[in-house]
Design a protein around this motif. Structure first.
Motif, short mmCIF file in Angstrom:
data_model
loop_
_atom_site.label_atom_id
_atom_site.label_comp_id
_atom_site.label_asym_id
_atom_site.label_seq_id
_atom_site.Cartn_x
_atom_site.Cartn_y
_atom_site.Cartn_z
N ASP A 7 0.87 -1.18 0.00
CA ASP A 7 0.00 0.00 0.00
C ASP A 7 0.91 1.23 0.00
O ASP A 7 1.36 1.69 1.05
N LEU A 8 1.17 1.76 -1.20
CA LEU A 8 2.10 2.88 -1.33
C LEU A 8 1.60 4.13 -0.62
O LEU A 8 2.40 4.90 -0.08
N THR A 9 0.30 4.35 -0.62
CA THR A 9 -0.23 5.54 0.04
C THR A 9 0.04 5.48 1.54
O THR A 9 0.49 6.45 2.15
N ARG A 10 -0.23 4.34 2.15
CA ARG A 10 0.03 4.17 3.58
C ARG A 10 1.52 4.34 3.89
O ARG A 10 1.89 5.00 4.87
N TRP A 11 2.37 3.74 3.08
CA TRP A 11 3.81 3.83 3.33
C TRP A 11 4.31 5.25 3.15
O TRP A 11 5.12 5.75 3.93
N ALA A 12 3.83 5.94 2.11
CA ALA A 12 4.27 7.31 1.86
C ALA A 12 3.86 8.25 3.00
O ALA A 12 4.61 9.17 3.37
N LEU A 13 2.68 8.03 3.57
CA LEU A 13 2.23 8.84 4.70
C LEU A 13 2.93 8.44 5.99
O LEU A 13 3.25 9.29 6.83
N GLY A 14 3.18 7.15 6.15
CA GLY A 14 3.60 6.65 7.45
C GLY A 14 5.08 6.48 7.69
O GLY A 14 5.49 6.36 8.85
N TRP A 15 5.91 6.51 6.64
CA TRP A 15 7.32 6.26 6.91
C TRP A 15 7.94 7.28 7.86
O TRP A 15 8.78 6.90 8.71
N PRO A 16 7.57 8.59 7.79
CA PRO A 16 8.19 9.52 8.75
C PRO A 16 7.71 9.29 10.19
O PRO A 16 8.31 9.81 11.12
N LEU A 17 6.63 8.51 10.34
CA LEU A 17 6.10 8.19 11.66
C LEU A 17 6.66 6.89 12.21
O LEU A 17 6.38 6.52 13.36
N GLY A 18 7.42 6.18 11.39
CA GLY A 18 8.03 4.92 11.82
C GLY A 18 7.52 3.68 11.13
O GLY A 18 7.98 2.58 11.43
N LEU A 19 6.58 3.82 10.19
CA LEU A 19 6.10 2.65 9.46
C LEU A 19 7.13 2.20 8.43
O LEU A 19 7.79 3.02 7.79
N ARG A 20 7.24 0.90 8.27
CA ARG A 20 8.14 0.32 7.29
C ARG A 20 7.35 -0.58 6.35
O ARG A 20 6.15 -0.75 6.50
N GLU A 21 8.01 -1.15 5.38
CA GLU A 21 7.32 -1.91 4.33
C GLU A 21 6.41 -2.98 4.90
O GLU A 21 5.27 -3.15 4.44
N ALA A 22 6.87 -3.72 5.90
CA ALA A 22 6.08 -4.80 6.46
C ALA A 22 4.79 -4.30 7.07
O ALA A 22 3.79 -5.04 7.14
N HIS A 23 4.77 -3.04 7.53
CA HIS A 23 3.57 -2.46 8.12
C HIS A 23 2.59 -1.97 7.05
O HIS A 23 1.50 -1.51 7.40
N CYS A 24 3.00 -2.03 5.80
CA CYS A 24 2.19 -1.48 4.71
C CYS A 24 1.96 -2.50 3.61
O CYS A 24 1.67 -2.15 2.47
N THR A 25 2.11 -3.77 3.93
CA THR A 25 1.97 -4.85 2.96
C THR A 25 0.77 -5.69 3.32
O THR A 25 0.64 -6.15 4.46
#
Length: 255
Positions: A227-245
């Motif tokens: 989910d690219l949208t989730r990852w793009a929003l969330g990476w500065p908050l600490g989300l990584r690929e596994a949290h967005c798959t």
């Protein structure tokens, strides 16, 4: 270094984001819904006249301000700074510059104006090798640029859609993309790149540091599970690929 990535692993629960605040500039409704689902506090900064009810919820703040105007830096320091946001992001072409400026003024992780300028330094022309014009969807973390998916250019109809790149062309495209993103100084976040590819010859036409349209994000999700949208929003908050798959079952039910 760039790796061609094909990931369809199960979703891993992300960290608790309830104590973090995300500012989203120039959001659309799908982006807002994804931001709400992160579980953090959200603040939306929109141009005057944007629809409010479709964006906000009980955990949201909302500001109507011309983020392209000369008064925007003052808004950032006077209004956004006291909110102590964890990050400021934008997934729209119109909002990228404002998000980069706000992040620089606030010292939050994310895009910077000099990186945006470096990406814009590529001449957006169609010159280069004859071959397929495609969209390269990538995500960078700490300077590791990963080519996630290759999609047809959006203007191509089903009848005009060009065949996918060969494995050899994907490797060449990934290498050229990595060199391009390194040169611009992009370390983290999504990128959407128009490129013309023919064998080992790859010509980068234009790059923007965002996931692209909702339709393109849906194509990437079906192809990779990410989910690219989730990852793009969330990476500065600490989300990584596994949290967005998402899982294979989720992909089947959402197709």
């Amino acid at each position: 270094m760039v790796d061609v990535q094909h990931t369809t692993s199960l979703t891993v629960p992300g960290p608790d984001l309830s104590g973090r605040r995300l500012v989203v500039i120039d959001s659309d409704v799908p982006t807002a819904r994804t931001a709400h689902a992160l579980g953090c506090h959200t603040v939306f900064v929109q141009q005057p006249g944007s629809p409010v009810p479709d964006l906000v919820d009980d955990q949201s703040g909302y500001y109507s301000v011309d983020f392209t105007g000369e008064l925007f830096p003052g808004f950032v320091t006077d209004v956004l700074a006291p909110l102590a946001p964890t990050a400021v992001v934008s997934l729209s072409a119109a909002g990228l510059g404002a998000a980069a400026l706000a992040g620089a003024l606030l010292g939050t992780p994310g895009l910077r104006p000099e990186v945006l300028a470096g990406l814009a330094g590529v001449s957006p022309t169609a010159t280069g090798p004859a071959g397929r014009e495609v969209i390269l969807h990538a995500f960078s973390m700490d300077g590791d640029h990963r080519l996630l998916a290759v999609t047809p250019r959006p203007t191509a109809s089903a009848a005009q859609a060009e065949p996918p790149l060969t494995p050899h062309e994907q490797v060449a495209a990934a290498a050229a993309l990595g060199s391009h993103l390194d040169g611009a100084g992009l370390l983290n976040g999504p990128s959407r790149t128009r490129a013309r590819v023919s064998g080992d010859a790859v010509h980068v036409i234009a790059t923007r540091p965002y996931p692209g349209s909702p339709d393109e994000a849906a194509l990437v999700r079906r192809a990779t599970g990410i989910d690219l949208t989730r990852w793009a929003l969330g990476w500065p908050l600490g989300l990584r690929e596994a949290h967005c798959t998402v899982s294979d079952r989720s992909l089947e039910t959402s197709a």
